[in-house]
Scaffold this active site. Structure first.
Site, PDB file in Angstrom:
ATOM      1  N   GLY A 152      28.077  21.174  34.229  1.00 53.43           N
ATOM      2  CA  GLY A 152      27.880  22.479  33.594  1.00 53.43           C
ATOM      3  C   GLY A 152      27.473  23.543  34.613  1.00 53.43           C
ATOM      4  N   TYR A 153      27.257  24.728  34.106  1.00 57.85           N
ATOM      5  CA  TYR A 153      26.996  25.895  34.965  1.00 57.85           C
ATOM      6  C   TYR A 153      25.761  25.696  35.859  1.00 57.85           C
ATOM      7  CZ  TYR A 153      25.650  30.806  35.896  1.00 57.85           C
ATOM      8  OH  TYR A 153      25.267  31.990  36.478  1.00 57.85           O
TER       9      TYR A 153
ATOM     10  N   ASP B 137      28.228  13.608  32.477  1.00 55.43           N
ATOM     11  CA  ASP B 137      28.637  14.732  31.615  1.00 55.43           C
ATOM     12  C   ASP B 137      29.706  14.214  30.664  1.00 55.43           C
ATOM     13  OD1 ASP B 137      29.679  17.394  30.717  1.00 55.43           O
ATOM     14  OD2 ASP B 137      28.332  18.105  32.281  1.00 55.43           O
TER      15      ASP B 137
ATOM     16  N   SER C 238      13.774  27.203  27.981  1.00 61.97           N
ATOM     17  CA  SER C 238      14.327  28.551  27.946  1.00 61.97           C
ATOM     18  C   SER C 238      13.239  29.566  27.588  1.00 61.97           C
ATOM     19  CB  SER C 238      15.426  28.573  26.881  1.00 61.97           C
ATOM     20  OG  SER C 238      15.791  29.882  26.562  1.00 61.97           O
TER      21      SER C 238
ATOM     22  N   TYR D  76      19.225  26.782  17.963  1.00 57.84           N
ATOM     23  CA  TYR D  76      19.228  26.457  19.395  1.00 57.84           C
ATOM     24  C   TYR D  76      17.815  26.580  19.975  1.00 57.84           C
ATOM     25  CZ  TYR D  76      19.430  27.184  24.394  1.00 57.84           C
ATOM     26  OH  TYR D  76      19.162  27.104  25.741  1.00 57.84           O
TER      27      TYR D  76
ATOM     28  N   LYS E  41      14.884  23.722  21.648  1.00 55.75           N
ATOM     29  CA  LYS E  41      14.119  23.775  22.915  1.00 55.75           C
ATOM     30  C   LYS E  41      12.633  23.575  22.634  1.00 55.75           C
ATOM     31  CE  LYS E  41      17.501  24.203  25.699  1.00 55.75           C
ATOM     32  NZ  LYS E  41      17.909  23.034  26.459  1.00 55.75           N
TER      33      LYS E  41
ATOM     34  N   LEU F 159      25.993  38.551  28.644  1.00 55.61           N
ATOM     35  CA  LEU F 159      26.337  39.862  29.203  1.00 55.61           C
ATOM     36  C   LEU F 159      27.210  39.782  30.466  1.00 55.61           C
ATOM     37  CD1 LEU F 159      26.022  42.934  29.214  1.00 55.61           C
ATOM     38  CD2 LEU F 159      23.868  42.634  30.461  1.00 55.61           C
TER      39      LEU F 159
ATOM     40  N   ARG G 186      16.067  42.452  30.188  1.00 58.76           N
ATOM     41  CA  ARG G 186      15.972  41.008  30.454  1.00 58.76           C
ATOM     42  C   ARG G 186      15.642  40.790  31.932  1.00 58.76           C
ATOM     43  NH1 ARG G 186      16.403  41.354  25.820  1.00 58.76           N
ATOM     44  NH2 ARG G 186      17.805  40.293  24.362  1.00 58.76           N
TER      45      ARG G 186
ATOM     46  N   ASP H 261      18.513  40.089  18.512  1.00 56.02           N
ATOM     47  CA  ASP H 261      18.187  40.356  19.912  1.00 56.02           C
ATOM     48  C   ASP H 261      16.721  40.720  20.094  1.00 56.02           C
ATOM     49  OD1 ASP H 261      20.182  39.849  21.714  1.00 56.02           O
ATOM     50  OD2 ASP H 261      21.155  41.802  21.490  1.00 56.02           O
TER      51      ASP H 261
HETATM   52  P1  NAD Z   1      26.522  24.360  30.217  1.00 53.01           P
HETATM   53  O1  NAD Z   1      27.066  24.245  28.846  1.00 53.01           O
HETATM   54  O2  NAD Z   1      27.354  25.028  31.258  1.00 53.01           O
HETATM   55  O3  NAD Z   1      26.116  22.916  30.780  1.00 53.01           O
HETATM   56  C1  NAD Z   1      25.704  21.870  29.957  1.00 53.01           C
HETATM   57  C2  NAD Z   1      26.541  20.645  30.330  1.00 53.01           C
HETATM   58  O4  NAD Z   1      26.094  19.552  29.532  1.00 53.01           O
HETATM   59  C3  NAD Z   1      28.027  20.837  30.037  1.00 53.01           C
HETATM   60  O5  NAD Z   1      28.770  20.448  31.178  1.00 53.01           O
HETATM   61  C4  NAD Z   1      28.295  19.916  28.846  1.00 53.01           C
HETATM   62  O6  NAD Z   1      29.610  19.391  28.895  1.00 53.01           O
HETATM   63  C5  NAD Z   1      27.231  18.864  29.042  1.00 53.01           C
HETATM   64  N1  NAD Z   1      26.791  18.193  27.810  1.00 53.01           N
HETATM   65  C6  NAD Z   1      26.377  18.745  26.639  1.00 53.01           C
HETATM   66  N2  NAD Z   1      26.034  17.790  25.769  1.00 53.01           N
HETATM   67  C7  NAD Z   1      26.210  16.598  26.406  1.00 53.01           C
HETATM   68  C8  NAD Z   1      26.015  15.240  26.039  1.00 53.01           C
HETATM   69  N3  NAD Z   1      25.598  14.888  24.820  1.00 53.01           N
HETATM   70  N4  NAD Z   1      26.305  14.282  26.939  1.00 53.01           N
HETATM   71  C9  NAD Z   1      26.746  14.602  28.182  1.00 53.01           C
HETATM   72  N5  NAD Z   1      26.939  15.865  28.592  1.00 53.01           N
HETATM   73  C10 NAD Z   1      26.680  16.845  27.700  1.00 53.01           C
HETATM   74  O7  NAD Z   1      25.099  25.067  30.104  1.00 53.01           O
HETATM   75  P2  NAD Z   1      24.150  25.651  31.225  1.00 53.01           P
HETATM   76  O8  NAD Z   1      24.180  27.121  31.138  1.00 53.01           O
HETATM   77  O9  NAD Z   1      24.444  25.001  32.537  1.00 53.01           O
HETATM   78  O10 NAD Z   1      22.747  25.180  30.660  1.00 53.01           O
HETATM   79  C11 NAD Z   1      22.147  23.974  31.096  1.00 53.01           C
HETATM   80  C12 NAD Z   1      20.851  23.784  30.351  1.00 53.01           C
HETATM   81  O11 NAD Z   1      20.014  24.903  30.560  1.00 53.01           O
HETATM   82  C13 NAD Z   1      20.988  23.645  28.829  1.00 53.01           C
HETATM   83  O12 NAD Z   1      20.048  22.711  28.382  1.00 53.01           O
HETATM   84  C14 NAD Z   1      20.652  25.027  28.322  1.00 53.01           C
HETATM   85  O13 NAD Z   1      20.157  25.008  27.016  1.00 53.01           O
HETATM   86  C15 NAD Z   1      19.591  25.444  29.312  1.00 53.01           C
HETATM   87  N6  NAD Z   1      19.449  26.903  29.438  1.00 53.01           N
HETATM   88  C16 NAD Z   1      20.531  27.661  29.747  1.00 53.01           C
HETATM   89  C17 NAD Z   1      20.409  29.045  29.854  1.00 53.01           C
HETATM   90  C18 NAD Z   1      21.593  29.929  30.133  1.00 53.01           C
HETATM   91  O14 NAD Z   1      21.522  31.114  29.846  1.00 53.01           O
HETATM   92  N7  NAD Z   1      22.683  29.418  30.699  1.00 53.01           N
HETATM   93  C19 NAD Z   1      19.147  29.633  29.663  1.00 53.01           C
HETATM   94  C20 NAD Z   1      18.050  28.821  29.358  1.00 53.01           C
HETATM   95  C21 NAD Z   1      18.224  27.449  29.250  1.00 53.01           C
HETATM   96  C1  WQD Z   2      21.616  39.943  27.432  1.00 51.36           C
HETATM   97  C2  WQD Z   2      21.548  41.390  26.970  1.00 51.36           C
HETATM   98  C3  WQD Z   2      22.387  41.766  24.745  1.00 51.36           C
HETATM   99  C4  WQD Z   2      26.554  40.846  25.582  1.00 51.36           C
HETATM  100  C5  WQD Z   2      20.704  34.321  25.586  1.00 51.36           C
HETATM  101  C6  WQD Z   2      20.050  33.294  24.705  1.00 51.36           C
HETATM  102  C7  WQD Z   2      18.829  32.738  25.365  1.00 51.36           C
HETATM  103  C8  WQD Z   2      19.131  32.243  26.777  1.00 51.36           C
HETATM  104  C9  WQD Z   2      19.867  33.260  27.579  1.00 51.36           C
HETATM  105  C10 WQD Z   2      19.588  29.888  26.704  1.00 51.36           C
HETATM  106  C11 WQD Z   2      21.104  41.534  25.519  1.00 51.36           C
HETATM  107  C12 WQD Z   2      23.224  42.500  25.779  1.00 51.36           C
HETATM  108  C13 WQD Z   2      25.203  41.049  25.720  1.00 51.36           C
HETATM  109  C14 WQD Z   2      27.399  41.963  25.328  1.00 51.36           C
HETATM  110  C15 WQD Z   2      25.468  43.392  25.388  1.00 51.36           C
HETATM  111  N1  WQD Z   2      19.987  31.095  26.762  1.00 51.36           N
HETATM  112  N2  WQD Z   2      24.666  42.293  25.622  1.00 51.36           N
HETATM  113  N3  WQD Z   2      26.812  43.197  25.253  1.00 51.36           N
HETATM  114  O1  WQD Z   2      20.468  37.386  24.527  1.00 51.36           O
HETATM  115  O2  WQD Z   2      18.961  37.480  26.556  1.00 51.36           O
HETATM  116  O3  WQD Z   2      19.778  35.349  25.808  1.00 51.36           O
HETATM  117  O4  WQD Z   2      21.016  33.725  26.845  1.00 51.36           O
HETATM  118  O5  WQD Z   2      18.500  29.456  26.550  1.00 51.36           O
HETATM  119  O6  WQD Z   2      18.367  31.709  24.571  1.00 51.36           O
HETATM  120  O7  WQD Z   2      19.688  33.921  23.489  1.00 51.36           O
HETATM  121  O8  WQD Z   2      21.388  36.921  26.843  1.00 51.36           O
HETATM  122  O9  WQD Z   2      23.446  37.515  28.015  1.00 51.36           O
HETATM  123  O10 WQD Z   2      23.514  37.249  25.499  1.00 51.36           O
HETATM  124  O11 WQD Z   2      22.351  39.206  26.477  1.00 51.36           O
HETATM  125  O12 WQD Z   2      24.997  44.526  25.301  1.00 51.36           O
HETATM  126  O13 WQD Z   2      28.605  41.834  25.155  1.00 51.36           O
HETATM  127  O14 WQD Z   2      22.863  41.946  27.019  1.00 51.36           O
HETATM  128  O15 WQD Z   2      22.213  42.554  23.612  1.00 51.36           O
HETATM  129  O16 WQD Z   2      20.297  42.667  25.429  1.00 51.36           O
HETATM  130  P1  WQD Z   2      20.110  36.870  25.844  1.00 51.36           P
HETATM  131  P2  WQD Z   2      22.762  37.674  26.700  1.00 51.36           P
END
Ligand code: NAD
Ligand code: WQD
Length: 349
Positions: free
Chosen positions: A13-14, A34, A129, A156, A160, A208, A239, A308
């Protein structure tokens, strides 16, 4: 010297993939698992391109007890795990709460069953998160780990919070057999400078920055800015955007802390905010992205997006001091990396 073996769930993942790169650089042996529910096998090629090696990989479902047993039977010498595997789309979680509870809770539970089996001990880093803070009261901004948690606004977010609680109970019951750190990410953005790995959302991006880069490349007509009537200097939401490679490095520090047994005494879970400490508005992001890349991003102001938070940014001082880590990549480089990645993905390089 034998290298410690680190399990990375969701490593295709990312954030997981960027963390694999940093673990590799720090000299760890990495085991990636994965199920590609939100990623593709190409990521493993990207990782090989960057690190010059093919890491151990198993395609499996972390929420499946048998799959996890098989994993630990094959790699009984895992010293620590970083648990990224989860579903993460806020909107989708409202429509499919069961899928979110099942995947996100079962994945953690199955991992914990294996890690706490008789004769095993180790460290666990959990991806949490900033969503657990909801909208902090203005006197609590920037938000520290001491701020009260708010009821989650989506299934979601609730997964967490529940996972943090599960971790607390299980770590406590284990004595210091299971040492745990929960990292609360703010808003991760950008891509590895090689542009071999990055963020690839399915369908229309909800976040975003992917929407900004897809608009910049012409895939989307214009960005909708959700609201300009918030109580912020320019009216758009604020943010804390953190570079994914900086975020990845914090995981290495957390793993090292667990392996050196500097944490987890008495089964205490440690929590760290991972952010920059700087809040940026949506309009600032758009303008700074245009300045950094020289590319135009058409946008229009539309109504607020339901659910939001108005403004939230991190007080990262605990992570800065205790983990010895700081997010310090200049924003201009972060935006350039996101743009380079978008161009590579669309074959426009
Ligand atoms: P992502 O979706 O890119 O990566 C998650 C990976 O986990 C994916 O490759 C998916 O295929 C794999 N996956 C999901 N369920 C699975 C399972 N049951 N078994 C095996 N693999 C599985 O997401 P990300 O952005 O890299 O996020 C990673 C973690 O960080 C997540 O737990 C997410 O909730 C948390 N997080 C992400 C953000 C964000 O904005 N990206 C913010 C806060 C927290
Ligand atoms: C950022 C800002 C939008 C898209 C989410 C999850 C949070 C965490 C991070 C995992 C906001 C604005 C967005 C668009 C916009 N993930 N926006 N136009 O909402 O802070 O958080 O991702 O844990 O749990 O809720 O991130 O990137 O969606 O938005 O104006 O097309 O950009 O309103 O203010 P957010 P986001």
């Amino acid at each position: 010297m034998k290298r410690e073996k680190i399990l990375v769930t969701g490593g295709a993942g990312y954030i997981g993939a960027h963390t694999v790169v940093e673990l590799d650089l720090a000299g760890f042996e990495v085991v990636i698992v994965d199920n590609f529910s939100n990623s593709t096998p190409d990521v493993l090629d990207g990782l090989e391109g960057i690190t010059g090696k093919r890491h151990h990989f198993m395609e499996l479902d972390c929420s499946d007890r048998e799959d996890m047993k098989m994993l630990f039977a094959k790699h009984p010498d895992i010293s620590a795990a970083i648990h990224f595997a989860a579903y993460k789309a806020v909107g989708e979680s409202v429509e499919k709460p069961l899928d979110y509870y099942r995947n996100n809770l079962d994945s953690l539970l199955c991992l914990l069953y294996e890690m706490t089996k008789e004769g095993r001990s180790g460290g666990l880093v959990f991806s949490s998160s900033c969503t657990v803070y909801g909208q902090p009261a203005s006197e609590n901004l920037p938000v520290s780990e001491m701020a009260p948690l708010q009821p989650a606004t989506s299934p979601y977010g609730r997964t967490k919070q529940i996972c943090e609680d599960i971790l607390t109970d299980v770590a406590k019951a284990s004595g210091d057999k299971l040492r745990a750190i929960a990292l609360r990410y703010f808003n991760p953005i950008g891509a590895h400078p090689s542009a071999l790995i990055g963020e690839l959302p399915r369908g229309v991006p909800q976040n975003l920055l992917p929407f900004v880069t897809q608009t910049a490349i012409g895939l989307r007509k214009e960005l909708s800015v959700f609201g300009n009537d918030y109580n912020t200097p320019d009216g758009s939401c604020i943010r804390d955007y953190i570079y994914v490679c900086d975020l990845a490095k914090a995981h290495v520090r957390a793993v090292e802390r667990l392996l050196e047994k500097r944490t987890g005494k008495g089964g205490e879970v440690e929590y760290f905010n991972l952010g920059t400490g700087v809040g940026l508005s949506v309009l600032e992001v758009v303008n700074k992205f245009m300045d950094a890349t020289g590319v135009d991003v058409p946008y229009k102001i539309v109504g607020r997006r339901a659910g939001d938070v108005e403004k939230v940014w991190a007080d990262p001082s605990k992570a800065n001091e205790v983990l010895g880590w700081k997010a310090d990549t200049p924003l201009e480089d972060v935006f350039k990396s996101a743009w380079l990645w978008e161009k590579r993905v669309r074959r426009k390089l």
